[in-house]
Design a protein around this motif. Structure first.
Motif, PDB file in Angstrom:
ATOM      1  N   LEU A  52     -11.412  -8.906  -5.368  1.00  0.00           N
ATOM      2  CA  LEU A  52     -10.698  -9.118  -6.357  1.00  0.00           C
ATOM      3  C   LEU A  52      -9.363  -9.502  -5.855  1.00  0.00           C
ATOM      4  CD1 LEU A  52     -11.041  -5.742  -8.233  1.00  0.00           C
ATOM      5  CD2 LEU A  52     -11.731  -8.083  -8.901  1.00  0.00           C
ATOM      6  N   PRO A  53      -8.668 -10.724  -6.274  1.00  0.00           N
ATOM      7  CA  PRO A  53      -7.732 -11.493  -5.542  1.00  0.00           C
ATOM      8  C   PRO A  53      -6.372 -10.775  -6.125  1.00  0.00           C
ATOM      9  CG  PRO A  53      -8.331 -12.962  -7.348  1.00  0.00           C
ATOM     10  CD  PRO A  53      -9.334 -11.776  -7.089  1.00  0.00           C
ATOM     11  N   GLY A  54      -5.386 -10.574  -5.016  1.00  0.00           N
ATOM     12  CA  GLY A  54      -4.298  -9.975  -5.490  1.00  0.00           C
ATOM     13  C   GLY A  54      -3.164 -10.581  -6.205  1.00  0.00           C
ATOM     14  N   ALA A  55      -2.126 -10.040  -6.837  1.00  0.00           N
ATOM     15  CA  ALA A  55      -1.243 -11.048  -7.204  1.00  0.00           C
ATOM     16  C   ALA A  55      -0.271 -11.728  -6.205  1.00  0.00           C
ATOM     17  CB  ALA A  55      -0.163  -9.922  -7.969  1.00  0.00           C
ATOM     18  N   MET A  90       0.825  -1.075  -0.009  1.00  0.00           N
ATOM     19  CA  MET A  90       0.046   0.130   0.094  1.00  0.00           C
ATOM     20  C   MET A  90       0.682   1.345   0.144  1.00  0.00           C
ATOM     21  SD  MET A  90      -2.934   1.018  -0.194  1.00  0.00           S
ATOM     22  CE  MET A  90      -3.436  -0.724  -0.273  1.00  0.00           C
ATOM     23  N   LYS A  91       2.140   1.054   0.706  1.00  0.00           N
ATOM     24  CA  LYS A  91       2.953   2.448   0.670  1.00  0.00           C
ATOM     25  C   LYS A  91       3.423   2.765  -0.802  1.00  0.00           C
ATOM     26  CE  LYS A  91       7.334   3.457   2.877  1.00  0.00           C
ATOM     27  NZ  LYS A  91       8.612   3.221   3.502  1.00  0.00           N
ATOM     28  N   LYS A  92       3.639   1.824  -1.450  1.00  0.00           N
ATOM     29  CA  LYS A  92       3.916   2.056  -3.008  1.00  0.00           C
ATOM     30  C   LYS A  92       2.775   2.942  -3.733  1.00  0.00           C
ATOM     31  CE  LYS A  92       6.761  -1.827  -3.719  1.00  0.00           C
ATOM     32  NZ  LYS A  92       7.143  -3.004  -4.347  1.00  0.00           N
ATOM     33  N   ILE A  93       1.572   2.427  -3.321  1.00  0.00           N
ATOM     34  CA  ILE A  93       0.290   3.333  -4.037  1.00  0.00           C
ATOM     35  C   ILE A  93       0.358   4.866  -3.612  1.00  0.00           C
ATOM     36  CG2 ILE A  93      -2.065   3.537  -4.045  1.00  0.00           C
ATOM     37  CD1 ILE A  93      -2.166   0.759  -3.682  1.00  0.00           C
ATOM     38  N   TRP A  94       0.832   4.986  -2.319  1.00  0.00           N
ATOM     39  CA  TRP A  94       0.704   6.278  -1.751  1.00  0.00           C
ATOM     40  C   TRP A  94       2.049   7.119  -2.612  1.00  0.00           C
ATOM     41  CZ3 TRP A  94      -2.915   9.157   0.066  1.00  0.00           C
ATOM     42  CH2 TRP A  94      -3.818   8.183   0.519  1.00  0.00           C
ATOM     43  N   ILE A  95       3.202   6.174  -2.403  1.00  0.00           N
ATOM     44  CA  ILE A  95       4.303   7.135  -3.382  1.00  0.00           C
ATOM     45  C   ILE A  95       3.796   7.453  -4.801  1.00  0.00           C
ATOM     46  CG2 ILE A  95       6.758   6.195  -4.381  1.00  0.00           C
ATOM     47  CD1 ILE A  95       7.015   4.690  -1.702  1.00  0.00           C
ATOM     48  N   ALA A  96       3.240   6.614  -5.437  1.00  0.00           N
ATOM     49  CA  ALA A  96       2.691   6.713  -6.753  1.00  0.00           C
ATOM     50  C   ALA A  96       1.801   7.774  -6.848  1.00  0.00           C
ATOM     51  CB  ALA A  96       2.069   5.505  -7.229  1.00  0.00           C
ATOM     52  N   VAL A  97       0.776   8.046  -5.783  1.00  0.00           N
ATOM     53  CA  VAL A  97       0.033   9.136  -5.848  1.00  0.00           C
ATOM     54  C   VAL A  97       0.695  10.543  -5.370  1.00  0.00           C
ATOM     55  CG1 VAL A  97      -1.606  10.252  -4.399  1.00  0.00           C
ATOM     56  CG2 VAL A  97      -2.034   7.896  -4.961  1.00  0.00           C
ATOM     57  N   GLY A  98       1.942  10.443  -4.538  1.00  0.00           N
ATOM     58  CA  GLY A  98       2.807  11.665  -4.242  1.00  0.00           C
ATOM     59  C   GLY A  98       3.421  12.030  -5.744  1.00  0.00           C
ATOM     60  N   ILE A 103      -4.743  -3.272  -8.004  1.00  0.00           N
ATOM     61  CA  ILE A 103      -5.093  -4.762  -7.593  1.00  0.00           C
ATOM     62  C   ILE A 103      -3.684  -5.385  -7.785  1.00  0.00           C
ATOM     63  CG2 ILE A 103      -5.997  -6.683  -8.919  1.00  0.00           C
ATOM     64  CD1 ILE A 103      -7.754  -4.798 -10.624  1.00  0.00           C
ATOM     65  N   ILE A 104      -2.579  -5.016  -8.368  1.00  0.00           N
ATOM     66  CA  ILE A 104      -1.486  -5.653  -8.191  1.00  0.00           C
ATOM     67  C   ILE A 104      -0.705  -5.640  -6.984  1.00  0.00           C
ATOM     68  CG2 ILE A 104       1.157  -5.392  -8.762  1.00  0.00           C
ATOM     69  CD1 ILE A 104      -0.100  -6.735 -11.089  1.00  0.00           C
ATOM     70  N   PHE A 105      -0.819  -4.332  -6.307  1.00  0.00           N
ATOM     71  CA  PHE A 105      -0.328  -4.122  -5.112  1.00  0.00           C
ATOM     72  C   PHE A 105      -1.246  -4.440  -3.838  1.00  0.00           C
ATOM     73  CE2 PHE A 105       2.806  -1.613  -7.804  1.00  0.00           C
ATOM     74  CZ  PHE A 105       3.648  -2.329  -7.447  1.00  0.00           C
ATOM     75  N   ARG A 106      -2.240  -4.548  -4.046  1.00  0.00           N
ATOM     76  CA  ARG A 106      -3.287  -4.669  -2.821  1.00  0.00           C
ATOM     77  C   ARG A 106      -2.899  -5.871  -1.882  1.00  0.00           C
ATOM     78  NH1 ARG A 106      -8.525  -4.274  -4.509  1.00  0.00           N
ATOM     79  NH2 ARG A 106      -9.037  -4.509  -2.462  1.00  0.00           N
ATOM     80  N   ALA A 160       5.155 -13.483  -7.691  1.00  0.00           N
ATOM     81  CA  ALA A 160       4.941 -13.164  -9.037  1.00  0.00           C
ATOM     82  C   ALA A 160       4.393 -11.638  -9.382  1.00  0.00           C
ATOM     83  CB  ALA A 160       3.938 -14.024  -9.705  1.00  0.00           C
ATOM     84  N   SER A 161       5.416 -10.810  -8.766  1.00  0.00           N
ATOM     85  CA  SER A 161       5.224  -9.307  -8.754  1.00  0.00           C
ATOM     86  C   SER A 161       5.462  -8.939 -10.317  1.00  0.00           C
ATOM     87  CB  SER A 161       6.269  -8.799  -7.775  1.00  0.00           C
ATOM     88  OG  SER A 161       6.174  -7.292  -8.057  1.00  0.00           O
ATOM     89  N   SER A 162       4.586  -7.747 -10.525  1.00  0.00           N
ATOM     90  CA  SER A 162       4.963  -7.278 -12.030  1.00  0.00           C
ATOM     91  C   SER A 162       5.760  -6.028 -11.818  1.00  0.00           C
ATOM     92  CB  SER A 162       3.410  -7.101 -12.325  1.00  0.00           C
ATOM     93  OG  SER A 162       2.742  -8.106 -12.752  1.00  0.00           O
ATOM     94  N   GLY A 163       6.512  -5.823 -10.605  1.00  0.00           N
ATOM     95  CA  GLY A 163       7.520  -4.856 -10.658  1.00  0.00           C
ATOM     96  C   GLY A 163       6.760  -3.524 -10.823  1.00  0.00           C
TER      97      GLY A 163
END
Lengths: 258, 306
Positions: B156-159, A1-9, B286-289, B163-166
């Protein structure tokens, strides 16, 4: 989730980093002083006169018909004959109407008397009349709304202050002026997006707008060598140099190629 | 809220389905508002109403010409503003996940800032910088509502963790947002189309990278597959619409007024651009959830389970 906030930032930062700029830039145009007691006026007795015409060379362009269906009042004003665009108006004698001719360079460095008379810019039939006007910097424009419909007047100068005002039908005329020389200032109405006019603002009185005969006349010029420029909405500008002496009367024609 | 080994935080108290539907409606309305704004710009009607917050000194102005577009945009903005603030407040009371509540308030802040920016544009006679910022903030607001919507579908199932998409989906979202900035700059006359066209190449490459990588790694994961396919389809449609918008602008350059073909091509370009940006955000989310549901009913289907 931290990455999402980074992306939003990151996206937020991009907005404010990328959304700057767009500031108006001052041009080298001279600023005109307010009318003063010692301001010069054209010497119509001993000064030189340059006359000429702006000729169109080529096939007469066919102007497109304006679609005024967005406003029935505007459409009814042109029931007899649909209004054509005034971007290029060629007179019957092959000359160009609404070309702005002015002395671009060569005048002595002095302040010229600003006329106390106003120049009218009317909104009639959801068109600006006339399509092109010339004024001196500091001279008042008398903006009228003769239509039974609403207009807004929005000049978009690059050097002068931009403004935007509403003018309902029957309202009082608006007096506006531009303090700085600027050729040309586009004017538009954003209620009726076809309405366009152009104002040539000059720091001296040596300018003219060609009319139904395509001619112009610059009277009372002091002796000297001048750069005369003609501006046309679609075809841009042309320049010629001319030297005149006292009481000279010279002819200078311009040809716009289509 | 509890934590399970090998997984991230799990929410057992899910928000009510009404809140989810409201979030979806709000996001759709936000997209409609973006379209309304694009119509104002394409019809050259941004300053048809010269005052703010009133309209020609009244609550309801005379409806003619460009005033209709400008006023409709103002009304839509007021409605969306109210919807987003209600969404944030509703989430505050019923949403157990703090990050979701924060997203709600972030969306509310952007929509309020957007209203202030819109007013400043009118008062300051539409400076290019403010117009571009207004267009960009609209995309951010829409992106936030999309993120909230995705957050409201915990089924929605997460990744899988292995198998991360980076960074591809995040970079695609950033590239698509950067494209909206460049596109807004072109639309408002701040630059030529060349940087926007170059940006389109980069954004398309990132979107392809993200979409194809997700498809290759998570083909069995239906939500991810759908989101990636949607991102690719929208991005390619956007490239086509970009050509169409450019061609229609060139073809109607001599016309005395904005022509319908140009208006609809540019508005569609803006709308699909927003959707592509939203799809990239959805894919990233969805990837990062990490909040996978454990309740069987939620795992079967979000709407039904909730």
């Amino acid at each position: 989730m931290k990455k999402i906030w980074i992306a939003v930032g990151v996206m937020g930062a991009l907005t404010f980093a990328g959304c700057g700029g767009g500031e108006k830039t001052e041009t080298k145009q001279a600023e005109t002083a307010a009318p003063a007691g010692g301001a010069a006026t054209p010497d119509l007795t001993n000064g030189a006169t340059i006359t000429g015409k702006v000729v169109f060379d080529g096939a007469k362009p066919v102007m497109k018909t304006i679609d005024m269906s967005a406003n029935p009042t505007c459409m009814n004003a042109h029931k007899a004959a649909p209004q054509k665009s005034e971007e290029v108006v060629i007179n019957d004698n092959g000359t160009v109407k609404y070309a702005f001719v002015w002395v671009k360079a060569g005048l002595p460095d002095q302040t010229w008397q600003v006329p106390t008379s106003t120049v009218e810019l009317n909104q009639i039939g959801c068109m600006y009349q006339p399509h092109v006007i010339g004024i001196m910097a500091g001279q008042n424009i008398d903006i009228k709304n003769s239509d039974p419909t609403n207009h807004n007047i929005h000049p978009m100068p690059a050097v002068n202050q931009e403004w935007n005002e509403s003018q309902p039908p029957g309202s009082a005329d608006k007096m506006q002026s531009f303090p700085r020389q600027e050729v040309m200032v586009p004017v538009k109405c954003q209620i009726h997006n076809w309405m366009r006019a152009y104002i040539g603002v000059v720091s001296h009185p040596f300018y003219a707008v060609t009319g139904d005969d395509g001619t112009f006349s610059l009277k009372g010029l002091p002796p000297g060598t001048y750069t005369i420029q003609v501006w046309q909405e679609k075809y841009g500008t042309q320049e010629q140099q001319i030297t005149v002496g006292a009481k000279d009367s010279k002819t200078l024609d311009f040809t716009i190629k289509g | 809220m509890i934590s399970l080994p090998g997984s991230s935080r799990i929410c057992l108290d899910m928000p009510p389905p009404g809140l989810r539907r409201f979030a979806v409606s709000t996001s759709v309305c936000t997209l409609m508002l973006v379209v309304a704004g694009a119509l104002v710009t394409s019809n050259d009607a941004s300053l048809a109403i010269s005052d703010w917050p009133l309209n020609w000194g009244k609550l309801v102005p005379p409806m003619e010409g460009g005033i209709r577009y400008a006023f409709a945009h103002r009304v839509a903005a007021a409605v969306v503003g109210a919807l987003v603030v209600i969404l944030a407040a509703w989430q505050q009371s019923r949403e157990p996940r703090a990050w979701m509540r924060r997203l709600g308030w972030a969306a509310a802040a952007t929509v309020l800032a957007q209203a202030a920016l819109g007013g400043a544009m009118v008062r300051l006679i539409d400076p290019k910088s403010l117009s571009i910022a207004h267009a960009c903030l609209a995309q951010i607001c829409f992106g936030l509502t999309v993120a909230i919507v995705v957050g409201h579908f915990p089924s929605l199932p997460g990744a899988p963790a292995n198998a991360s998409s980076g960074p591809a989906p995040t970079l695609a979202a950033c590239a698509l947002f950067l494209q909206t900035i460049l596109g807004a700059a072109v639309r408002h006359g701040a630059m030529t189309a060349v940087p926007h066209i170059a940006g389109a190449v980069v954004a398309t490459a990132f979107a392809m990278w993200a979409g194809l990588q997700v498809l290759m790694r998570h083909m069995e994961n239906a939500p991810l597959r759908r989101a990636a396919t949607l991102l690719l389809a929208l991005t390619f449609s956007q490239v086509f619409l970009g050509f169409a918008a450019y061609a229609s602008l060139a073809a109607t350059a001599d016309d005395p007024q904005p022509m319908p073909v140009m208006i609809w091509a540019t508005v569609a370009h803006v709308a699909v651009g927003s959707l592509a940006f939203g799809a990239a955000i959805a894919l990233t989310m969805i990837i990062f959830r990490r909040d996978k549901p454990t309740r069987p009913d939620l795992a079967r289907g979000g709407m039904a389970g909730a």
